[in-house]
Design a protein around this motif. Structure first.
Motif, PDB file in Angstrom:
ATOM      1  N   ALA A   1     -75.312 108.749  95.979  1.00  0.00           N
ATOM      2  CA  ALA A   1     -76.689 109.625  95.177  1.00  0.00           C
ATOM      3  C   ALA A   1     -75.925 110.206  93.826  1.00  0.00           C
ATOM      4  O   ALA A   1     -76.682 110.144  92.794  1.00  0.00           O
ATOM      5  CB  ALA A   1     -77.235 110.601  96.093  1.00  0.00           C
ATOM      6  N   GLU A   2     -74.677 110.967  94.238  1.00  0.00           N
ATOM      7  CA  GLU A   2     -74.300 111.548  93.083  1.00  0.00           C
ATOM      8  C   GLU A   2     -73.814 110.608  91.675  1.00  0.00           C
ATOM      9  O   GLU A   2     -74.027 110.847  90.556  1.00  0.00           O
ATOM     10  CB  GLU A   2     -73.093 112.192  93.372  1.00  0.00           C
ATOM     11  N   ASN A   3     -73.205 109.392  92.085  1.00  0.00           N
ATOM     12  CA  ASN A   3     -72.905 108.357  91.161  1.00  0.00           C
ATOM     13  C   ASN A   3     -74.163 108.019  90.389  1.00  0.00           C
ATOM     14  O   ASN A   3     -74.312 107.915  89.142  1.00  0.00           O
ATOM     15  CB  ASN A   3     -72.501 106.915  91.946  1.00  0.00           C
ATOM     16  N   LYS A   4     -75.447 107.915  90.855  1.00  0.00           N
ATOM     17  CA  LYS A   4     -76.734 107.279  90.310  1.00  0.00           C
ATOM     18  C   LYS A   4     -77.079 108.460  89.718  1.00  0.00           C
ATOM     19  O   LYS A   4     -77.836 108.397  88.459  1.00  0.00           O
ATOM     20  CB  LYS A   4     -77.742 106.857  91.249  1.00  0.00           C
ATOM     21  N   LEU A   5     -77.267 109.796  90.042  1.00  0.00           N
ATOM     22  CA  LEU A   5     -77.636 110.839  89.426  1.00  0.00           C
ATOM     23  C   LEU A   5     -77.110 111.440  87.982  1.00  0.00           C
ATOM     24  O   LEU A   5     -77.837 111.825  87.105  1.00  0.00           O
ATOM     25  CB  LEU A   5     -77.966 112.028  90.355  1.00  0.00           C
ATOM     26  N   ARG A   6     -75.889 111.220  88.178  1.00  0.00           N
ATOM     27  CA  ARG A   6     -75.147 111.662  86.997  1.00  0.00           C
ATOM     28  C   ARG A   6     -75.308 110.805  85.672  1.00  0.00           C
ATOM     29  O   ARG A   6     -75.222 111.098  84.614  1.00  0.00           O
ATOM     30  CB  ARG A   6     -73.574 111.470  86.990  1.00  0.00           C
ATOM     31  N   LYS A   7     -75.737 109.569  85.947  1.00  0.00           N
ATOM     32  CA  LYS A   7     -76.189 108.537  84.890  1.00  0.00           C
ATOM     33  C   LYS A   7     -77.708 109.193  84.436  1.00  0.00           C
ATOM     34  O   LYS A   7     -78.114 108.437  83.400  1.00  0.00           O
ATOM     35  CB  LYS A   7     -76.213 107.312  85.611  1.00  0.00           C
ATOM     36  N   VAL A   8     -78.338 109.740  85.161  1.00  0.00           N
ATOM     37  CA  VAL A   8     -79.734 110.110  85.207  1.00  0.00           C
ATOM     38  C   VAL A   8     -79.740 111.486  84.344  1.00  0.00           C
ATOM     39  O   VAL A   8     -80.597 111.545  83.209  1.00  0.00           O
ATOM     40  CB  VAL A   8     -80.506 110.551  86.348  1.00  0.00           C
TER      41      VAL A   8
END
Length: 335
Positions: A84-91
């Motif tokens: 989740a962190e990997n995805k949300l850092r890109k958001v």
């Protein structure tokens, strides 16, 4: 602030509310179906600190409803909070993210709730919910409850000093045995429940006190049912908000627990485990070993599987028989 322009055009939030969001912090307990939707809403809305806590890793069956994960996460056996962190850092790179791979317990609840304004429940069991409820009430932290199974959902916000607590409504753990792993769940009900939770979170964080929903909402989107249970005054005999005994904070931690419907028994060690050392120790015994910085998966000759986490937890997968699981654990890990 351009990122939030449409949100600030919504008058109840505006620029002042947006600044409050950016100065706020939330803790999301559970990063499964509800948790991934909640985390996405909080990060996209610009909440300053989003702390995410979960004990599990991504599996193929999660992808149907857990919106932040993909097949690469399954292949890599990533812990859910890391994926989740990997995805949300890109958001939204301006939001501070804290990803914590851990099982919520009496041992770590103080640290997990330290410094947060609001707790968002995205768990899948009432033992953890009662722990969160009692810990939040003791620390005067609002708690947003949510649950989803099958096509049914339930949500409400509980605020110390203003509303009753969760125990006033649900006085004992759900005894139906119905979980997502036993009766299933459809993704739309997850999104609806988490959205109810997210909007109550936004109302609280921007200070819209008059707009809080003063009821526990329940619904079944398949059978077209909707109910609201209005809040009454806290029960004087409630062990949490009434007598302030906080029973979940007095219970001893369960070191061995069966995870309902998952053919899994979890063991909790009081010591951390060195994954590299355990990889070397088990490679010559196991039929297959998969390793990443967060966990070690081991296929055993007997047919069961071990999943070993650095925080001391070990999952014995492939059985719900406690005696069998303890035998496997003792044989390979040691009691």
């Amino acid at each position: 602030m351009k990122r939030y322009s449409r949100q600030m055009l919504f008058q109840p939030i505006g620029e002042a509310g947006q600044k409050k969001l950016q100065q706020s912090s939330v803790c999301i307990i559970g990063m499964g179906a509800l948790g991934t939707v909640l985390a996405s809403h909080m990060v996209r809305a610009g909440v300053g600190l989003v702390r995410m806590v979960d004990r599990d890793y991504v599996e193929l069956s999660n992808l149907q409803r857990q919106m932040l994960f993909d097949e690469d996460d399954v292949r890599d056996s990533l812990p859910k909070v890391i994926a989740a962190e990997n995805k949300l850092r890109k958001v939204n790179s301006s939001v501070q993210l804290e990803a914590i791979v851990a099982d919520v317990s009496l041992n770590n609840i103080d640290a997990l709730l330290q410094g947060v304004d609001l707790v968002l429940d995205a768990t899948d069991n009432f033992a953890t919910r009662y722990l969160l409820n009692d810990a939040c009430w003791q620390r005067n932290i609002p708690f947003v409850y949510g649950g989803a199974v099958s096509s049914r959902g339930m949500s409400g916000i509980f605020i110390p000093g203003q509303t009753p607590c969760l125990r006033c409504f649900i006085q004992s753990a759900d005894s139906t045995g119905q979980t997502c792993d036993t009766v299933g769940v459809i993704a739309p009900v997850v999104d609806i429940v988490a959205s109810y939770q997210a909007v109550e979170a936004l109302k609280f964080l921007v200070g819209a006190e008059k707009q809080h929903r003063e009821s526990l909402v329940t619904f079944d989107i398949w059978h077209n049912q909707y109910f609201e249970l209005k809040y009454n005054a806290p029960r004087p005999d409630c062990p949490c908000c009434g007598t302030k005994q906080y029973p979940a904070l007095q219970e001893e931690q369960q070191l061995v627990v069966t995870l309902c419907g998952r053919e899994t028994v979890q063991f909790v060690s009081r010591e951390e485990l060195n994954l590299k050392q355990w990889k070397e120790r088990l490679e010559g015994i196991a039929t297959a070993v998969r390793f990443n910085p967060y966990l070690l998966k081991v296929e055993l000759p007997e047919g069961e599987r071990l999943v070993i986490f650095a925080d001391g937890r070990v999952l014995v997968q492939g059985t719900e028989d406690l005696v069998r699981a303890k035998t496997i654990y003792a044989r390979y890990i040691g009691m």
